[in-house]
Design a protein around this motif. Sequence first.
Motif, short mmCIF file in Angstrom:
data_model
loop_
_atom_site.label_atom_id
_atom_site.label_comp_id
_atom_site.label_asym_id
_atom_site.label_seq_id
_atom_site.Cartn_x
_atom_site.Cartn_y
_atom_site.Cartn_z
N VAL A 15 0.68 -1.07 0.01
CA VAL A 15 0.07 -0.02 0.02
C VAL A 15 0.77 1.28 0.13
O VAL A 15 1.86 1.15 0.72
CB VAL A 15 -0.99 -0.02 1.31
N SER A 16 0.57 2.37 -0.89
CA SER A 16 1.25 3.46 -1.00
C SER A 16 0.07 4.55 -0.72
O SER A 16 -0.85 4.83 -1.55
CB SER A 16 1.94 3.85 -2.05
N SER A 37 7.70 -2.68 7.06
CA SER A 37 8.00 -1.38 6.39
C SER A 37 7.29 -0.29 7.02
O SER A 37 6.96 0.88 6.45
CB SER A 37 7.87 -1.60 4.80
N LEU A 38 6.78 -0.39 8.21
CA LEU A 38 5.82 0.72 8.79
C LEU A 38 6.82 1.36 9.88
O LEU A 38 6.98 0.94 10.95
CB LEU A 38 4.60 -0.01 9.43
N SER A 39 7.18 2.60 9.65
CA SER A 39 7.60 3.42 10.40
C SER A 39 6.85 4.26 11.31
O SER A 39 5.70 4.61 11.07
CB SER A 39 8.68 4.43 9.69
N GLY A 40 7.45 4.66 12.52
CA GLY A 40 6.54 5.58 13.36
C GLY A 40 6.11 4.65 14.62
O GLY A 40 6.50 3.32 14.80
N ASN A 41 5.41 5.26 15.46
CA ASN A 41 4.57 4.80 16.72
C ASN A 41 3.42 4.37 16.35
O ASN A 41 2.47 5.43 16.13
CB ASN A 41 4.81 5.59 17.93
N THR A 90 -3.58 2.14 14.75
CA THR A 90 -3.67 3.57 14.70
C THR A 90 -2.57 4.13 15.34
O THR A 90 -1.78 3.67 16.14
CB THR A 90 -5.14 4.05 15.64
N ASP A 91 -2.17 5.33 14.78
CA ASP A 91 -1.09 6.20 15.69
C ASP A 91 -1.67 7.54 16.19
O ASP A 91 -1.05 8.09 17.01
CB ASP A 91 -0.12 6.49 14.47
N LEU A 92 -3.27 7.65 16.19
CA LEU A 92 -3.70 9.00 17.00
C LEU A 92 -3.24 10.25 16.42
O LEU A 92 -3.15 11.19 17.10
CB LEU A 92 -3.69 8.93 18.39
N GLN A 93 -2.41 10.45 15.23
CA GLN A 93 -1.64 11.60 14.83
C GLN A 93 -2.45 12.27 13.62
O GLN A 93 -2.20 13.42 13.35
CB GLN A 93 -0.23 11.22 14.45
N GLY A 94 -3.46 11.42 13.02
CA GLY A 94 -4.32 12.02 11.96
C GLY A 94 -3.30 12.42 10.66
O GLY A 94 -4.07 13.12 9.92
N ASP A 95 -2.15 11.72 10.44
CA ASP A 95 -1.60 12.16 9.27
C ASP A 95 -1.08 10.91 8.64
O ASP A 95 0.24 10.33 9.25
CB ASP A 95 -0.45 13.04 9.34
N THR A 96 -1.61 10.12 7.78
CA THR A 96 -1.04 8.96 7.14
C THR A 96 -0.25 9.16 5.80
O THR A 96 0.20 8.36 5.06
CB THR A 96 -1.73 7.86 7.11
N ARG A 97 -0.15 10.61 5.40
CA ARG A 97 0.31 10.84 4.00
C ARG A 97 1.78 10.19 3.79
O ARG A 97 2.61 10.50 4.72
CB ARG A 97 0.28 12.26 3.66
N GLY A 98 2.13 9.60 2.64
CA GLY A 98 3.43 9.37 2.36
C GLY A 98 3.90 8.12 2.79
O GLY A 98 4.91 7.72 2.71
N ILE A 99 2.96 7.31 3.64
CA ILE A 99 3.45 5.95 4.19
C ILE A 99 3.40 5.03 3.20
O ILE A 99 2.36 4.69 2.46
CB ILE A 99 2.57 5.90 5.37
N ASN A 100 4.57 4.12 3.18
CA ASN A 100 4.27 3.05 2.37
C ASN A 100 4.34 1.79 3.23
O ASN A 100 5.33 1.60 4.12
CB ASN A 100 5.60 2.82 1.13
N TYR A 101 3.78 0.79 3.14
CA TYR A 101 3.93 -0.50 3.75
C TYR A 101 3.36 -1.77 3.20
O TYR A 101 2.61 -1.63 2.13
CB TYR A 101 3.15 -0.40 5.30
N GLU A 102 3.76 -2.89 3.81
CA GLU A 102 3.41 -4.23 2.99
C GLU A 102 2.44 -5.02 4.28
O GLU A 102 3.08 -5.25 5.38
CB GLU A 102 4.46 -4.88 2.61
N ALA A 103 1.48 -5.57 3.82
CA ALA A 103 0.68 -6.04 4.80
C ALA A 103 0.22 -7.51 4.25
O ALA A 103 -0.04 -7.68 3.09
CB ALA A 103 -0.93 -5.60 4.83
#
Length: 830
Positions: free
Chosen positions: A403-404, A424-428, A439-452
Amino acid sequence: MSTLLRPPAAPVPSGGTPRDRARPDEAVDGGRGGRPTSERGRASAARRRERRGTWKTTLAVGLTMGFALFSLSPLLQGIGWWFATMAMVGVLLGVSALLRARGVPEVVVVGAAVLLWVAIVVVLYAPGTTWFVLPTLDTVADLSADLAAARESIAVQEVPAVAVPELTQLLVMSIGLIALVSDELAAGLRVPALSGTGPLAVLTIAPLVRRDEPQVLVYLLTGLAFLLVLWTGARIGDGRSGSGRIGAGAVGAGPHSVSGSRGGPTPSIRPAAGGRNPLLALGLAVAAVAAMVVLPTVTPGLTAADLTEQGDGTPFASTYATGVDPTIQLGRDLRRSDPVLSLTYSTSAEEGLYLKMVNLSDFSGGTWEPEAPYDGVEYQGQQFGTPPGLAADVPVTDVTTTVSIAGLRSDWLPLPYPSQRVDSLSGNWLITPNTFTITDLQGDTRGINYEATSLAVAPTAEQLAAAGATVPDDLAGYLQLPADLPPVIAQEASTVTAGAATNYDRAVALQEFFRSGQFRYSLAAPASNGYDGSNAEMIAAFLEKKEGYCVHFSAAMAVMARTLGIPSRVAVGYAPGQTADSTADGRPVYEVYTDQLHAWPELYFEGIGWLPFEPTPGLDITPPDYSLPDYAQQSTTDSAAPAPSSTSTATNSAGPERGDVGATQSAEQQVLAQVRGWSIFAGVLVAVGLIVLAPYAARRLVRRGRIRRLATDPQPGTLAWLELEDTLDDHRLQRSHGDTLADVEQRLTAENMVPVDALVRLRLAAEYEQYAPPGTAGDETRARIARDLVAVISGLDAQAQPRDRALARYLPVSLWRRRRAAASTGALVP
């Protein structure tokens, strides 16, 4: 003209001649005996006297804007945006107040404030685009790009949104201009009642975006500050500026008081009140505060997107709609005419996937509420574990999805269910163990790339038929219903599933009930008919109207399942989307846009777990094979393969509508939707035009009525002079409290502003009526008075500057000032 009718610098004893008075254009500094100043100095000094106290009104306007701006706090995170915006407001209003205090002409005050606004905007937001100090086309392009970015941020963010620089810039620029307009109305044009439109516009933003409890404290503080605007605005000059009305007093009864001769005594005309009307001011204040408090509470959910109705591509983009609203008010997003790319993904699955973000599982209060993400634990790449209820013998297939995320801002991460791991999920991040959401409760997921990595669960018909009806204790909450649930919901569920032997059969029957053609997909019907929501009352109304979109279908099926003893919840996320022309690692790439937000029900079956269903008809979504009637029948026929799913894309006779996954409309539907949208927009414009023109129309009616009454009124001269006085007020021509009718005549004719003969006849007629018996004027006299009045008014209009003429026509202050004719005495009284 603005200085023509100012009062003399010092009072003149009764009986003095006009020669004894200081001429209007001979103001003296320091009283009699002082040295006359220059023309510019005299005008500046007069303006300073007139504007005495305007700084108080400007300060009150600033307070009102500041309190109103707090109403945006539920929509934006942090408080820095408030200080940045109020800094702009403070600078602009402070400079305006300083210039007025220095006696600068009002047009210069406005021009300087606008130029200052432009300079601040350019310096802060486009500093490298100027030519020397002048803005260029690059400046305009740069600012336009910033505003476009702000608009996109509004379109994709979730509330409360992150106050990104583009959003702060939009607030600084727009609120600064609103404050300037409000200040000019209150302190410059001296119509403080109209200045409340700016703060009211700010107060209505939050209710237009989301349905929240009204912010009573904010409304109250804003209303009190606006009362201060009205109070101080009515006292500008405080009687020292010569703003009283002309000769609005009673003409004396003695013969000497009529002549107005140069050597005779000054006519004893009572000075009028300075235009104040406490009862009217109080009424306006109460109405303004009521509007500020009531209007935002009765217009929730009204957005610009409502104009498009079907989201048909008309140019009315929803500038207030947010990204994923966990309270499933998705209609605003689905109606948006300019969808934004939310994310792209590629998957090893044979078909596109539902990407779930959050579960709505709490219905105990009668409204679907999201699960609490605070119950999660920190996610550090560990396995999610076995999905709840899934037995080891149920066939599953591992699926890998990359997902991008592009424009989506959300607390929740879009994932296929049931996911097993995210790489490949960065952050808390936090994971909710029992629902497999992150969830990260930050409200900003823009630009995140990960594999599920997830599981594709494919239970057999026999396994579904054998699924037990036992509900584990930890899932009892998924059966909760409010005590006041409308009976029609359970009755309808019982009727639809009559004859079904198992919970699985009942679930299939419910889905088929919604997809059988009885129901119609519509984005417009719930909003227009007042049941656009997911609470129990709205669901009951939806079952009656049989028109709605994904929110209504999923919420209704989930509630009906609970009445049958089947644990259920509503999933909110994205429908599978459509394939793009590109591939990634040999897999097709799916593009998902903001108008493909979707809601669907998930039902729990012991031994299998949570399974998604698709009750929403009229969309290009193929329901899961296991949810189709033909698949369910395999449990009795022992068929090895599912029958062809000819009903998998069931539609209804109404045809497809644009919805969660971009269902298309026919050309005729698009044309009709555009016509509706433009018609509503035209109606709004007409309504606004009528409101703007209402003072003009009211004033014209008053004038025409008076002119008609000149033919029958016992005192036509007095009535004509009353109309002339109101016209002078409309032109903002200042007069002294002690001016007589003859003084007004002399001042108006000194600069050839009006036809002299006509004005003299009007003045003589008004004075003569103080001694003549009632009703003695003949028809010829009355006709002449009417002609003279029209001639004088026409002369005033012809001599006025375009700005002054426009103000006199469209903002006639005489409508807000009180005067009446005392027919019994012939007096003109305040």
